[in-house]
Design a protein around this motif. Structure first.
Motif, PDB file in Angstrom:
ATOM      1  N   LEU A 130       0.857  -1.182   0.000  1.00  0.00           N
ATOM      2  CA  LEU A 130       0.000   0.000   0.000  1.00  0.00           C
ATOM      3  C   LEU A 130       0.892   1.230   0.000  1.00  0.00           C
ATOM      4  CD1 LEU A 130      -3.152   0.718   2.136  1.00  0.00           C
ATOM      5  CD2 LEU A 130      -1.227   2.323   2.204  1.00  0.00           C
ATOM      6  N   SER A 131       0.523   2.203  -0.816  1.00  0.00           N
ATOM      7  CA  SER A 131       1.240   3.475  -0.866  1.00  0.00           C
ATOM      8  C   SER A 131       0.223   4.591  -0.703  1.00  0.00           C
ATOM      9  CB  SER A 131       1.973   3.612  -2.206  1.00  0.00           C
ATOM     10  OG  SER A 131       2.602   4.871  -2.309  1.00  0.00           O
ATOM     11  N   ALA A 132       0.521   5.555   0.154  1.00  0.00           N
ATOM     12  CA  ALA A 132      -0.451   6.621   0.398  1.00  0.00           C
ATOM     13  C   ALA A 132       0.234   7.959   0.616  1.00  0.00           C
ATOM     14  CB  ALA A 132      -1.321   6.287   1.618  1.00  0.00           C
ATOM     15  N   VAL A 133      -0.371   8.996   0.060  1.00  0.00           N
ATOM     16  CA  VAL A 133      -0.003  10.368   0.389  1.00  0.00           C
ATOM     17  C   VAL A 133      -0.909  10.787   1.540  1.00  0.00           C
ATOM     18  CG1 VAL A 133       0.087  12.756  -0.410  1.00  0.00           C
ATOM     19  CG2 VAL A 133       0.692  10.893  -1.976  1.00  0.00           C
ATOM     20  N   VAL A 134      -0.313  11.265   2.622  1.00  0.00           N
ATOM     21  CA  VAL A 134      -1.065  11.559   3.842  1.00  0.00           C
ATOM     22  C   VAL A 134      -0.974  13.059   4.149  1.00  0.00           C
ATOM     23  CG1 VAL A 134      -1.425  10.934   6.253  1.00  0.00           C
ATOM     24  CG2 VAL A 134      -0.419   9.264   4.679  1.00  0.00           C
ATOM     25  N   GLN A 135      -2.136  13.681   4.320  1.00  0.00           N
ATOM     26  CA  GLN A 135      -2.177  15.111   4.607  1.00  0.00           C
ATOM     27  C   GLN A 135      -3.037  15.372   5.855  1.00  0.00           C
ATOM     28  OE1 GLN A 135      -3.711  16.094   0.667  1.00  0.00           O
ATOM     29  NE2 GLN A 135      -1.773  17.062   0.175  1.00  0.00           N
TER      30      GLN A 135
END
Length: 252
Positions: A130-135
Protein backbone atom coordinates in the motif's frame (compact mmCIF):
# COMPACT_ATOMS: atom_id res chain seq x y z
CA UNK A 1 30.63 28.41 -14.66
CA UNK A 2 32.95 30.53 -16.76
CA UNK A 3 32.37 34.20 -17.60
CA UNK A 4 28.73 34.07 -16.49
CA UNK A 5 27.93 30.91 -18.41
CA UNK A 6 27.34 27.31 -17.33
CA UNK A 7 29.87 25.19 -19.19
CA UNK A 8 29.44 21.78 -17.56
CA UNK A 9 29.26 19.81 -14.34
CA UNK A 10 31.79 18.34 -11.95
CA UNK A 11 30.94 14.92 -10.50
CA UNK A 12 31.42 13.97 -6.86
CA UNK A 13 34.51 12.03 -7.97
CA UNK A 14 36.00 15.18 -9.46
CA UNK A 15 35.39 14.41 -13.14
CA UNK A 16 34.54 17.48 -15.23
CA UNK A 17 31.96 17.06 -17.99
CA UNK A 18 31.68 20.01 -20.37
CA UNK A 19 28.45 20.76 -22.22
CA UNK A 20 26.76 23.53 -24.19
CA UNK A 21 23.71 23.28 -21.92
CA UNK A 22 23.32 22.11 -18.33
CA UNK A 23 19.81 20.94 -17.41
CA UNK A 24 18.86 20.48 -13.77
CA UNK A 25 15.75 18.57 -12.72
CA UNK A 26 16.44 18.98 -9.01
CA UNK A 27 15.19 21.68 -6.66
CA UNK A 28 15.81 25.22 -8.01
CA UNK A 29 17.17 26.35 -4.63
CA UNK A 30 19.66 23.46 -4.52
CA UNK A 31 20.65 24.10 -8.13
CA UNK A 32 21.21 27.84 -7.77
CA UNK A 33 22.40 28.20 -4.19
CA UNK A 34 24.44 25.02 -3.74
CA UNK A 35 25.55 23.71 -7.13
CA UNK A 36 25.96 26.81 -9.27
CA UNK A 37 26.62 29.02 -6.26
CA UNK A 38 25.04 32.43 -5.58
CA UNK A 39 28.18 34.26 -6.72
CA UNK A 40 27.48 33.14 -10.29
CA UNK A 41 23.96 34.64 -10.38
CA UNK A 42 22.69 38.18 -9.86
CA UNK A 43 21.50 39.03 -6.37
CA UNK A 44 17.91 39.77 -7.41
CA UNK A 45 17.45 36.27 -8.79
CA UNK A 46 19.11 34.72 -5.76
CA UNK A 47 16.77 36.66 -3.47
CA UNK A 48 13.73 35.42 -5.38
CA UNK A 49 14.95 31.81 -5.20
CA UNK A 50 15.52 32.11 -1.45
CA UNK A 51 11.92 33.33 -1.07
CA UNK A 52 10.30 30.32 -2.80
CA UNK A 53 7.91 28.75 -0.26
CA UNK A 54 8.73 25.07 -0.15
CA UNK A 55 7.92 23.68 3.28
CA UNK A 56 6.13 20.38 2.67
CA UNK A 57 2.85 19.48 4.33
CA UNK A 58 2.35 15.92 3.07
CA UNK A 59 3.79 12.62 4.28
CA UNK A 60 4.23 9.36 2.39
CA UNK A 61 3.15 6.02 3.85
CA UNK A 62 4.30 2.60 2.64
CA UNK A 63 2.80 -0.58 4.07
CA UNK A 64 3.73 -4.22 3.44
CA UNK A 65 0.59 -6.27 4.09
CA UNK A 66 0.05 -10.02 4.46
CA UNK A 67 -3.01 -9.77 2.23
CA UNK A 68 -4.90 -7.15 0.23
CA UNK A 69 -7.08 -4.87 2.38
CA UNK A 70 -10.82 -4.63 1.88
CA UNK A 71 -12.08 -1.06 1.88
CA UNK A 72 -15.76 -0.92 2.80
CA UNK A 73 -18.07 -0.32 -0.14
CA UNK A 74 -15.32 -0.60 -2.77
CA UNK A 75 -15.44 -3.34 -5.41
CA UNK A 76 -12.47 -5.25 -6.81
CA UNK A 77 -11.99 -2.85 -9.72
CA UNK A 78 -12.08 0.11 -7.33
CA UNK A 79 -9.24 -1.34 -5.30
CA UNK A 80 -7.02 -1.15 -8.39
CA UNK A 81 -7.60 2.59 -8.71
CA UNK A 82 -6.97 5.55 -6.44
CA UNK A 83 -8.76 5.48 -3.11
CA UNK A 84 -9.30 8.84 -1.42
CA UNK A 85 -10.25 9.24 2.23
CA UNK A 86 -11.80 12.71 2.37
CA UNK A 87 -15.41 12.44 3.57
CA UNK A 88 -16.29 16.07 2.91
CA UNK A 89 -14.80 19.50 2.13
CA UNK A 90 -15.23 20.39 5.80
CA UNK A 91 -13.24 17.30 6.78
CA UNK A 92 -10.39 18.35 4.47
CA UNK A 93 -10.38 21.82 5.97
CA UNK A 94 -10.44 20.32 9.46
CA UNK A 95 -7.49 18.12 8.56
CA UNK A 96 -5.52 21.10 7.27
CA UNK A 97 -6.13 23.47 10.19
CA UNK A 98 -3.74 21.80 12.70
CA UNK A 99 -0.84 22.08 10.23
CA UNK A 100 -1.10 25.88 10.41
CA UNK A 101 -0.06 25.60 14.05
CA UNK A 102 2.70 23.03 13.66
CA UNK A 103 0.55 20.00 14.44
CA UNK A 104 -0.40 16.95 12.37
CA UNK A 105 -3.96 16.02 11.42
CA UNK A 106 -5.60 13.65 13.92
CA UNK A 107 -7.90 12.37 11.12
CA UNK A 108 -5.70 12.76 8.05
CA UNK A 109 -6.81 12.94 4.45
CA UNK A 110 -5.28 10.17 2.33
CA UNK A 111 -4.79 9.28 -1.32
CA UNK A 112 -4.17 5.53 -1.42
CA UNK A 113 -3.04 3.11 -4.10
CA UNK A 114 -2.45 -0.64 -3.94
CA UNK A 115 0.22 -1.01 -6.65
CA UNK A 116 0.68 -4.78 -6.29
CA UNK A 117 -2.92 -5.40 -7.41
CA UNK A 118 -1.93 -4.05 -10.81
CA UNK A 119 1.67 -5.31 -10.79
CA UNK A 120 1.87 -8.59 -8.77
CA UNK A 121 5.68 -8.56 -8.97
CA UNK A 122 5.70 -5.84 -6.30
CA UNK A 123 4.69 -8.24 -3.49
CA UNK A 124 4.96 -11.96 -2.66
CA UNK A 125 2.04 -14.14 -3.75
CA UNK A 126 -1.07 -13.32 -1.71
CA UNK A 127 0.55 -10.28 -0.08
CA UNK A 128 0.05 -6.62 -0.93
CA UNK A 129 1.79 -3.26 -0.80
CA UNK A 130 0.00 0.00 0.00
CA UNK A 131 1.24 3.48 -0.87
CA UNK A 132 -0.45 6.62 0.40
CA UNK A 133 0.00 10.37 0.39
CA UNK A 134 -1.07 11.56 3.84
CA UNK A 135 -2.18 15.11 4.61
CA UNK A 136 -1.48 17.16 6.54
CA UNK A 137 1.96 16.83 8.06
CA UNK A 138 3.79 20.13 8.64
CA UNK A 139 7.50 20.31 7.87
CA UNK A 140 8.16 22.02 11.20
CA UNK A 141 6.17 19.91 13.67
CA UNK A 142 5.94 21.77 16.96
CA UNK A 143 6.83 18.73 19.08
CA UNK A 144 9.47 17.53 16.60
CA UNK A 145 9.11 14.53 14.28
CA UNK A 146 11.20 12.21 16.46
CA UNK A 147 8.42 12.22 19.04
CA UNK A 148 5.59 13.01 16.63
CA UNK A 149 6.08 10.37 13.94
CA UNK A 150 4.93 7.35 16.01
CA UNK A 151 1.85 9.33 17.11
CA UNK A 152 1.06 10.38 13.54
CA UNK A 153 1.43 6.79 12.31
CA UNK A 154 -1.00 5.68 15.01
CA UNK A 155 -3.55 8.28 13.84
CA UNK A 156 -3.07 7.18 10.21
CA UNK A 157 -3.59 3.51 11.05
CA UNK A 158 -6.72 4.34 13.06
CA UNK A 159 -8.10 6.18 10.02
CA UNK A 160 -7.24 3.26 7.73
CA UNK A 161 -8.82 0.79 10.16
CA UNK A 162 -12.07 2.75 10.06
CA UNK A 163 -12.30 2.36 6.27
CA UNK A 164 -10.58 -1.02 5.83
CA UNK A 165 -11.41 -3.02 9.00
CA UNK A 166 -8.72 -5.51 9.97
CA UNK A 167 -5.92 -3.88 7.99
CA UNK A 168 -3.84 -3.22 11.10
CA UNK A 169 -3.47 -6.93 11.87
CA UNK A 170 -2.04 -7.58 8.40
CA UNK A 171 0.79 -5.04 8.52
CA UNK A 172 4.17 -6.72 8.13
CA UNK A 173 6.18 -3.51 7.83
CA UNK A 174 5.39 0.22 7.84
CA UNK A 175 7.42 3.17 6.61
CA UNK A 176 6.28 6.75 7.12
CA UNK A 177 8.23 9.54 5.44
CA UNK A 178 7.53 12.98 6.90
CA UNK A 179 8.59 16.16 5.06
CA UNK A 180 11.66 16.15 7.32
CA UNK A 181 12.50 12.61 6.17
CA UNK A 182 11.90 13.53 2.52
CA UNK A 183 14.26 16.48 2.86
CA UNK A 184 16.99 14.33 4.37
CA UNK A 185 16.67 11.32 2.08
CA UNK A 186 16.12 13.09 -1.23
CA UNK A 187 17.82 16.44 -0.49
CA UNK A 188 14.64 18.38 -1.18
CA UNK A 189 14.70 21.63 0.84
CA UNK A 190 11.61 21.74 3.03
CA UNK A 191 10.62 18.21 2.06
CA UNK A 192 8.23 19.49 -0.63
CA UNK A 193 8.16 17.10 -3.59
CA UNK A 194 6.84 19.78 -5.93
CA UNK A 195 10.01 21.78 -5.12
CA UNK A 196 7.78 24.67 -4.05
CA UNK A 197 4.15 25.24 -3.18
CA UNK A 198 1.67 25.21 -6.04
CA UNK A 199 -0.12 28.39 -5.04
CA UNK A 200 -1.35 31.26 -7.22
CA UNK A 201 1.78 33.35 -6.73
CA UNK A 202 4.09 30.39 -7.45
CA UNK A 203 2.44 29.06 -10.58
CA UNK A 204 2.36 29.74 -14.33
CA UNK A 205 4.45 32.85 -15.12
CA UNK A 206 5.73 32.95 -11.53
CA UNK A 207 7.23 29.45 -11.47
CA UNK A 208 9.90 28.99 -10.26
CA UNK A 209 10.17 32.77 -9.76
CA UNK A 210 8.66 35.82 -11.44
CA UNK A 211 10.43 36.89 -14.61
CA UNK A 212 12.04 33.49 -15.14
CA UNK A 213 9.28 31.09 -16.20
CA UNK A 214 10.99 30.08 -19.46
CA UNK A 215 13.16 27.29 -18.00
CA UNK A 216 16.34 29.33 -18.52
CA UNK A 217 18.18 31.21 -15.76
CA UNK A 218 20.38 34.32 -15.48
CA UNK A 219 23.35 31.92 -15.75
CA UNK A 220 23.47 31.41 -19.50
CA UNK A 221 23.36 27.74 -20.48
CA UNK A 222 21.73 26.60 -17.22
CA UNK A 223 18.14 25.39 -17.45
CA UNK A 224 15.63 24.24 -14.80
CA UNK A 225 13.55 21.24 -15.86
CA UNK A 226 12.17 19.79 -12.64
CA UNK A 227 9.08 20.05 -10.43
CA UNK A 228 10.04 23.59 -9.42
CA UNK A 229 9.29 24.76 -12.96
CA UNK A 230 5.88 25.05 -14.63
CA UNK A 231 3.58 23.13 -14.32
CA UNK A 232 5.02 21.43 -11.22
CA UNK A 233 5.65 17.84 -10.19
CA UNK A 234 3.70 14.66 -10.64
CA UNK A 235 4.31 12.11 -13.38
CA UNK A 236 3.52 14.22 -16.45
CA UNK A 237 7.15 14.96 -17.32
CA UNK A 238 5.88 18.31 -18.60
CA UNK A 239 8.62 20.51 -17.07
CA UNK A 240 11.28 18.40 -18.79
CA UNK A 241 9.46 18.42 -22.12
CA UNK A 242 8.94 22.18 -21.96
CA UNK A 243 12.58 22.78 -21.02
CA UNK A 244 13.79 20.61 -23.91
CA UNK A 245 11.61 22.56 -26.34
CA UNK A 246 12.96 25.82 -24.92
CA UNK A 247 16.58 24.72 -25.33
CA UNK A 248 15.95 23.60 -28.92
CA UNK A 249 14.20 26.86 -29.73
CA UNK A 250 17.03 28.95 -28.26
CA UNK A 251 19.61 27.02 -30.26
CA UNK A 252 17.61 27.53 -33.44
Amino acid sequence: AEKGRAVGVVTQGGEALRAKAVVSAINPATTILNLAGPREVDTGFVRKVKNIRMKGDAAKLHLALDRPPQFAGVDAAGHKGRLVIAPSPDHVEGAFNPSKYGEFSPEPVMEITLPSLVDPSLAPSGACVLSAVVQYAPYALKQGWTAGKPQFLKAIMAQLEAYAPGIGATVRHAELLTPDDIEGRYRMPGGHWHHGELQADQMLMSRPVSGWSGYDTPLEGLFLAGAGSHPGGGISGAPGLNAARRIIAMRA
